[in-house]
Motif scaffolding. Structure first.
Motif, short mmCIF file in Angstrom:
data_model
loop_
_atom_site.label_atom_id
_atom_site.label_comp_id
_atom_site.label_asym_id
_atom_site.label_seq_id
_atom_site.Cartn_x
_atom_site.Cartn_y
_atom_site.Cartn_z
N PRO A 168 74.97 79.30 51.33
CA PRO A 168 74.95 79.43 52.70
C PRO A 168 73.81 79.35 54.02
O PRO A 168 73.62 79.37 55.09
N TYR A 169 72.85 79.99 53.41
CA TYR A 169 71.37 79.93 54.43
C TYR A 169 70.46 78.37 54.28
O TYR A 169 69.44 78.39 54.38
N ALA A 201 74.19 74.53 53.84
CA ALA A 201 75.52 75.93 54.19
C ALA A 201 76.58 74.65 54.27
O ALA A 201 77.55 75.06 55.11
#
Length: 399
Positions: free
Chosen positions: A138-139, A142
């Motif tokens: 997600p970082y 994503a």
């Protein structure tokens, strides 16, 4: 019969052949590998595979920066660990809790402990497995799922190339996602780009250059157990088979680096990134003896880096070398002072895990209170480390 069109001509997959069946001839296999590498190169540099449409693998792993970050950010936007280089990963062993290695290959008496694996916490054992992590993190890129990755690859125009490289069955999201990861991994097997061995150090090994007096001094200090002792983890001796050194033993070790306030997650005083025992790696959650351990990176091309250690808290190569020599004899240089006036050593790891922190020389207290390396000797090691930068010579050319 499905036909894959590749560099060098069409490659036919035999009728009724299942995925993974070894039915390709050697020339066909080479052609497929070439096509996979070319696909991987294009995917590596294409931001359309990310959810934002603005981040590619190459956004953080830049060609000109030894496939590491080209800026001086401790971590890239949204991230929580420094971006490592993708170079010289070809020899990293699969992760093992008990790694045995010695000059005598029959001697397995020395247990080097947790060793190997890719990423800072060693949780991926193959380049293909590692390639899937940033696509879904997600970082990072994503994507919500492998299906989203496959859909974006198709929308970016890669559908036909993926289809051509797939066996006749099964053709589904899982096999296409695996193929994307395989292509990225195959691209990273390009020796000219990812492990060229073209540094001055390699030229010296090949008898095509000589170290300056200052470089030789730095190497001596790097290797001496009573001075830098760097080679105890960043192995500088050629391998058993004569291969050039990778400047890493791939072990996982706790160095006690200072907490980095530039990392967003660290604003929570209860949050700690403890590497092998979590939070990204979950299979050793609860293993207190593994908390704070991160994999030792190769020092090849280290002079091109702008940040150092897993949290990017150090921003110059000289500071990184000085940290080893001064961590425990001048801790106030590295750690904050608390309200009681005491230096809060090893402040990026809960106190109950401080026993895990490496105390091998040059770490640890010294009877005379003096560091193992003088300022001048730290500088000499830095000079030597610059000889590990690739591009000094072309190994393919004869004398």
């Amino acid at each position: 019969m499905a036909v894959a069109i590749m560099a060098g001509g069409p490659v036919a997959w035999g009728q009724g052949m299942d995925a993974g069946s070894p039915a390709l001839s050697r020339p066909q296999a080479r052609a497929r590998a070439l096509a996979l590498g070319q696909l991987g190169r294009d995917l590596f540099h294409d931001p359309r595979l990310s959810a934002s449409g603005h981040m590619a693998c190459s956004s953080c792993h830049q060609d000109r920066a030894a496939f590491g970050p080209g800026n001086d950010l401790s971590v890239q936007p949204g991230g929580h660990r420094a971006v490592p280089s993708l170079m010289y990963l070809q020899a990293v062993p699969q992760f093992s809790e008990h790694f045995h290695d010695s000059e005598d290959e029959a001697d397995e008496s020395i247990d080097n402990g947790p060793t190997g694996g890719l990423t800072w916490d060693g949780r991926a054992d193959t380049a293909q497995g590692q390639a899937g992590i940033p696509l879904l993190a997600p970082y990072e890129m994503a994507n919500a799922s492998p299906e989203a990755v496959v859909r974006r690859a198709g929308g970016a125009g890669y559908g036909a190339r993926l289809h051509a490289l797939l066996p006749p069955r099964p053709d589904n999201v899982a096999t296409r996602f695996a193929l994307i990861a395989e292509a990225l991994a195959t691209y990273q097997q390009d020796a000219r780009l990812f492990y060229p061995y073209s540094s001055k150090y390699d030229a010296v090994l090949a008898g095509r250059a000589r170290f300056s007096a200052r470089e030789a001094q730095g190497l001596d200090l790097f290797e001496r157990a009573d001075r830098g002792n760097c080679a105890s983890c960043h192995v500088s001796a050629p391998g058993h088979d004569g291969t050039p050194p990778q400047f890493s033993d791939y072990g996982l070790v706790a160095l006690g680096v200072p907490r980095n306030s530039a990392i967003g997650l660290n604003r929570d005083p209860a949050y700690y990134d403890m590497g092998l025992c979590g939070p990204d790696r979950t299979d050793f959650a609860g293993r207190g003896d593994y908390c704070g351990l991160f994999r030792t990176p190769s020092l090849r091309n280290v002079a091109l880096r702008h940040v150092f250690f897993h949290n990017g808290v150090i921003h110059t190569l000289r500071q990184a070398v000085a940290f080893y020599a001064l961590r425990d004899v001048r801790p106030a240089l590295w750690y904050p002072t608390g309200p009681d006036g005491r230096v809060q050593v090893y402040n990026d790891l809960p106190a109950r895990y401080h026993a895990n922190i490496n105390m091998d020389p040059p770490f640890g207290p010294r009877p005379d209170g003096r560091p193992a390396l003088s300022d001048d000797e730290i500088d000499a090691i830095v000079v030597f480390l610059h000889t590990l930068t690739d591009g000094y010579f072309n190994p393919a050319l004869r004398h």
